[in-house]
Design a protein around this motif. Structure first.
Motif, PDB file in Angstrom:
ATOM      1  N   GLU A  74       0.813  -1.212   0.000  1.00 53.73           N
ATOM      2  CA  GLU A  74       0.000   0.000   0.000  1.00 53.73           C
ATOM      3  C   GLU A  74       0.851   1.269   0.000  1.00 53.73           C
ATOM      4  O   GLU A  74       0.549   2.222  -0.714  1.00 53.73           O
ATOM      5  N   ALA A  75       1.894   1.284   0.819  1.00 54.08           N
ATOM      6  CA  ALA A  75       2.628   2.529   1.060  1.00 54.08           C
ATOM      7  C   ALA A  75       3.983   2.600   0.388  1.00 54.08           C
ATOM      8  O   ALA A  75       4.574   3.684   0.293  1.00 54.08           O
ATOM      9  N   GLY A  76       4.532   1.464  -0.071  1.00 56.49           N
ATOM     10  CA  GLY A  76       5.879   1.475  -0.621  1.00 56.49           C
ATOM     11  C   GLY A  76       6.899   1.737   0.475  1.00 56.49           C
ATOM     12  O   GLY A  76       6.654   1.440   1.655  1.00 56.49           O
ATOM     13  N   PRO A  77       8.049   2.334   0.137  1.00 54.66           N
ATOM     14  CA  PRO A  77       9.062   2.629   1.160  1.00 54.66           C
ATOM     15  C   PRO A  77       8.541   3.540   2.274  1.00 54.66           C
ATOM     16  O   PRO A  77       9.074   3.527   3.383  1.00 54.66           O
ATOM     17  N   ALA A  78       7.480   4.324   1.971  1.00 57.58           N
ATOM     18  CA  ALA A  78       6.903   5.212   2.979  1.00 57.58           C
ATOM     19  C   ALA A  78       6.187   4.426   4.074  1.00 57.58           C
ATOM     20  O   ALA A  78       5.585   5.019   4.976  1.00 57.58           O
ATOM     21  N   VAL A  79       6.262   3.108   4.032  1.00 50.18           N
ATOM     22  CA  VAL A  79       5.661   2.291   5.090  1.00 50.18           C
ATOM     23  C   VAL A  79       6.263   2.637   6.450  1.00 50.18           C
ATOM     24  O   VAL A  79       5.621   2.446   7.486  1.00 50.18           O
ATOM     25  N   VAL A  80       7.490   3.168   6.437  1.00 53.74           N
ATOM     26  CA  VAL A  80       8.098   3.598   7.704  1.00 53.74           C
ATOM     27  C   VAL A  80       7.239   4.689   8.345  1.00 53.74           C
ATOM     28  O   VAL A  80       7.011   4.698   9.563  1.00 53.74           O
ATOM     29  N   ILE A  81       6.743   5.620   7.499  1.00 55.34           N
ATOM     30  CA  ILE A  81       5.848   6.664   8.012  1.00 55.34           C
ATOM     31  C   ILE A  81       4.538   6.043   8.484  1.00 55.34           C
ATOM     32  O   ILE A  81       3.960   6.460   9.491  1.00 55.34           O
ATOM     33  N   SER A  82       4.071   5.015   7.757  1.00 56.31           N
ATOM     34  CA  SER A  82       2.842   4.325   8.169  1.00 56.31           C
ATOM     35  C   SER A  82       3.006   3.717   9.553  1.00 56.31           C
ATOM     36  O   SER A  82       2.101   3.801  10.396  1.00 56.31           O
ATOM     37  N   PHE A  83       4.158   3.096   9.813  1.00 53.51           N
ATOM     38  CA  PHE A  83       4.410   2.516  11.126  1.00 53.51           C
ATOM     39  C   PHE A  83       4.452   3.588  12.209  1.00 53.51           C
ATOM     40  O   PHE A  83       3.942   3.393  13.316  1.00 53.51           O
ATOM     41  N   VAL A  84       5.062   4.734  11.885  1.00 55.71           N
ATOM     42  CA  VAL A  84       5.134   5.819  12.855  1.00 55.71           C
ATOM     43  C   VAL A  84       3.742   6.372  13.134  1.00 55.71           C
ATOM     44  O   VAL A  84       3.375   6.645  14.291  1.00 55.71           O
ATOM     45  N   LEU A  85       2.925   6.523  12.066  1.00 52.92           N
ATOM     46  CA  LEU A  85       1.563   7.023  12.234  1.00 52.92           C
ATOM     47  C   LEU A  85       0.743   6.069  13.099  1.00 52.92           C
ATOM     48  O   LEU A  85       0.009   6.494  13.997  1.00 52.92           O
ATOM     49  N   ALA A  86       0.883   4.777  12.845  1.00 52.38           N
ATOM     50  CA  ALA A  86       0.191   3.786  13.674  1.00 52.38           C
ATOM     51  C   ALA A  86       0.701   3.846  15.108  1.00 52.38           C
ATOM     52  O   ALA A  86      -0.078   3.714  16.072  1.00 52.38           O
ATOM     53  N   ALA A  87       2.007   4.061  15.272  1.00 52.88           N
ATOM     54  CA  ALA A  87       2.594   4.131  16.609  1.00 52.88           C
ATOM     55  C   ALA A  87       2.103   5.344  17.379  1.00 52.88           C
ATOM     56  O   ALA A  87       1.826   5.262  18.580  1.00 52.88           O
ATOM     57  N   VAL A  88       1.980   6.486  16.671  1.00 54.34           N
ATOM     58  CA  VAL A  88       1.483   7.703  17.332  1.00 54.34           C
ATOM     59  C   VAL A  88       0.074   7.472  17.849  1.00 54.34           C
ATOM     60  O   VAL A  88      -0.274   7.863  18.976  1.00 54.34           O
ATOM     61  N   THR A  89      -0.746   6.808  17.020  1.00 56.81           N
ATOM     62  CA  THR A  89      -2.096   6.461  17.461  1.00 56.81           C
ATOM     63  C   THR A  89      -2.031   5.610  18.727  1.00 56.81           C
ATOM     64  O   THR A  89      -2.785   5.832  19.684  1.00 56.81           O
ATOM     65  N   CYS A  90      -1.137   4.647  18.716  1.00 53.63           N
ATOM     66  CA  CYS A  90      -0.991   3.764  19.870  1.00 53.63           C
ATOM     67  C   CYS A  90      -0.479   4.511  21.094  1.00 53.63           C
ATOM     68  O   CYS A  90      -0.901   4.228  22.221  1.00 53.63           O
ATOM     69  N   VAL A  91       0.427   5.476  20.891  1.00 51.38           N
ATOM     70  CA  VAL A  91       1.009   6.189  22.028  1.00 51.38           C
ATOM     71  C   VAL A  91      -0.054   6.971  22.782  1.00 51.38           C
ATOM     72  O   VAL A  91      -0.154   6.893  24.018  1.00 51.38           O
ATOM     73  N   PHE A  92      -0.873   7.732  22.048  1.00 47.01           N
ATOM     74  CA  PHE A  92      -1.921   8.499  22.730  1.00 47.01           C
ATOM     75  C   PHE A  92      -2.875   7.571  23.473  1.00 47.01           C
ATOM     76  O   PHE A  92      -3.260   7.826  24.616  1.00 47.01           O
ATOM     77  N   THR A  93      -3.262   6.482  22.807  1.00 47.20           N
ATOM     78  CA  THR A  93      -4.180   5.541  23.450  1.00 47.20           C
ATOM     79  C   THR A  93      -3.481   4.779  24.567  1.00 47.20           C
ATOM     80  O   THR A  93      -4.095   4.456  25.592  1.00 47.20           O
TER      81      THR A  93
END
Length: 495
Positions: A74-93
């Motif tokens: 889905e994201a290509g090499p930008a999957v690293v940003i996808s992981f960070v975005l998912a992590a940010v969601t997890c951090v707040f929660t």
């Protein structure tokens, strides 16, 4: 000090509140779990290290070893940003989970938090959604385990299990036998005792982290900058879709709060374990994704479900390294099955105590101090989809269900801050109320990324849950005539 105010702003007598709005005070939840002692036959045997390993064991598995290819597609090499975005969601929660886990250290996790803050109907639906996170994901994870078992057998002996016995009908097989086997092994270990399960999980967590770090070292040795170009292959939409899929890789960190009744000093150790796990896992995921893509390119990663083994084989020009990674995946995914199944049994135990599901789920063996019948029922029920349903069918539905429960947890933090300001909290979310509000917004954003078909499936799932509550839970709830329905019930003053 009150635990909340009714809609009218005046106290109600016990039993007079509307069934769906009945709430349990945090004090009652803690008292029913045994307070600071042992409750319902459960024993406090897990320390901080074991709890962190339990959390890592619940998180690191199929999502990175198998699901990485889908996120990269889905994201290509930008999957690293996808992981960070998912992590940010997890951090707040995760911050919200940390506060609630320190204030209400019981086995019910999101379900119990919702019961205290949002009412019985919402709590039941949260518990219903947790069947997706803890139950259905066990099936999905077990399917991923089967894939790596074949990869390991191929690396070691040059042969694989017959397709008829290692894949469901949708993938050209008959039954996914390895998926059933790993669920049965996890259930067997869980009924033996929490101490044995925690020790096994800790050993597996240390092993799989070591193997993933070794993978990064090997893959970075063949890193090529050109493999990161073009970086955002499918633009912002691809990154969002990749983040929604990548979120599946983080599912399980909240399982730490399901161990609230079996953890030593839970008010301190639960928040610490949650935050440590999220930090360790995020760094690990970003390093693995970046090194894999840098070594063999995003297209190669996207096209291989066992991409990490393939990457090591290509870099080392040998099947030995891939075999080691496959072994790590087999261990890692088995530990996820163990930890997540544990979480599911504890959720059902809490719901059973409240009368919302049959009482068989709350029975604890006096010999092993574990819910034996509960564990085997969960194993049998979720072994069926593991045997016959492919992994990708349930990933998005599991993700949206998990995100929905996390929305409820963030809202619960705000509600309890207002309705129970005197509740003892050894951890408080920073930047309140900004943090839980951002948690809600990030969760909704990732839910949007799952696609409209998933939303339709989820709406049907919630409708079924609502009917079950109306037909069973509402009538059998143990709060029907309980004093705990009194919204003026006191809570402990904050220490």
């Amino acid at each position: 000090m009150s635990t909340g105010l009714p809609d009218s702003g005046t106290p109600q007598r016990p039993g007079t509140s509307k069934p769906g709005l009945r709430r349990k005070s945090p004090d009652q939840l803690i008292a029913e779990s045994g307070g600071d002692l042992e409750g319902h036959g459960l024993k406090r045997t897990m320390g901080l290290f074991q709890l962190v390993c339990f959390g890592v064991g619940a998180i690191v598995g199929t999502g990175i070893f198998v699901g990485l290819s889908d996120s990269v597609a889905e994201a290509g090499p930008a999957v690293v940003i996808s992981f960070v975005l998912a992590a940010v969601t997890c951090v707040f929660t995760a911050l919200s989970f940390a506060e609630l886990g320190s204030a209400i250290p019981v086995s019910g996790s999101s379900y119990s938090f919702a019961y205290a803050a949002l009412g019985e109907r919402t709590a039941f639906l949260v518990g219903w959604c947790l069947l997706l996170e803890y139950g259905v994901s066990v099936s999905a994870v077990a399917v991923g385990w089967s894939q790596y078992v074949n990869e390991l057998l191929n690396s070691l002996f040059g042969w694989e299990l017959p397709a008829a016995l290692s894949s469901g009908p949708a993938d050209g097989g008959v039954v996914n036998l390895p998926a059933v086997v790993v669920i049965a092994m996890a259930a067997t270990l869980l009924v033996r005792g929490v101490r044995e399960s925690a020790t096994a999980t800790a050993a597996m967590a240390v092993l799989k982290i070591g193997i993933l770090i070794a993978f990064c070292a090997v893959a970075f040795s063949a890193f090529q900058d050109d493999n990161l170009m073009p970086f955002a292959t499918h633009g912002l939409g691809g990154i969002t879709a990749g983040a929604s899929l990548a979120f599946f890789s983080y599912i399980g960190f909240d399982a730490i709060t399901t161990a609230g009744e079996e953890v030593k000093n839970p008010r301190r150790n639960i928040p610490l374990a949650i935050l440590i796990c999220i930090g360790v896992v995020t760094l690990l995921y970003c390093a693995v994704a970046l090194s894999a893509i840098g070594a063999i390119g995003s297209d190669a990663v996207a096209n291989e479900s066992a991409a990490l083994s393939i990457a090591v084989n290509q870099v080392t020009d040998s099947a030995v390294g891939g075999g080691i990674v496959a072994f790590g995946a087999v261990v890692a995914i088995a530990s996820v099955v163990l930890a997540v199944m544990y979480g599911q049994t504890r959720i059902l135990m809490s719901m059973s105590r409240d009368g919302l599901v049959p009482r068989v789920f709350e029975r604890v063996s006096p010999r092993t101090h574990t819910p034996v019948a509960n564990t085997w029922i969960v194993a049998c029920v979720f072994a069926v989809p593991a045997a016959f349903v492919p992994l990708d069918v349930v990933v998005n539905l599991t993700t949206i269900g998990t995100l929905a429960t996390m929305v409820a947890v963030n809202v619960a933090v705000v509600v309890l801050r207002r309705s129970a300001p005197g509740l003892k909290r050894t951890f408080r979310v920073p930047l309140y109320p900004v943090s839980p509000v951002l948690g809600v917004l990030f969760c909704l954003y990732l839910m949007y990324g799952t696609g409209w078909t998933t939303w339709v499936q989820f709406a049907v799932f919630l409708a079924v849950g609502s009917l079950l509550y109306a037909g069973y839970g509402r009538k059998r709830s143990r709060l029907v005539s309980s004093p705990a329905t009194d919204p003026a019930a006191p809570v402990s003053p904050e220490a």
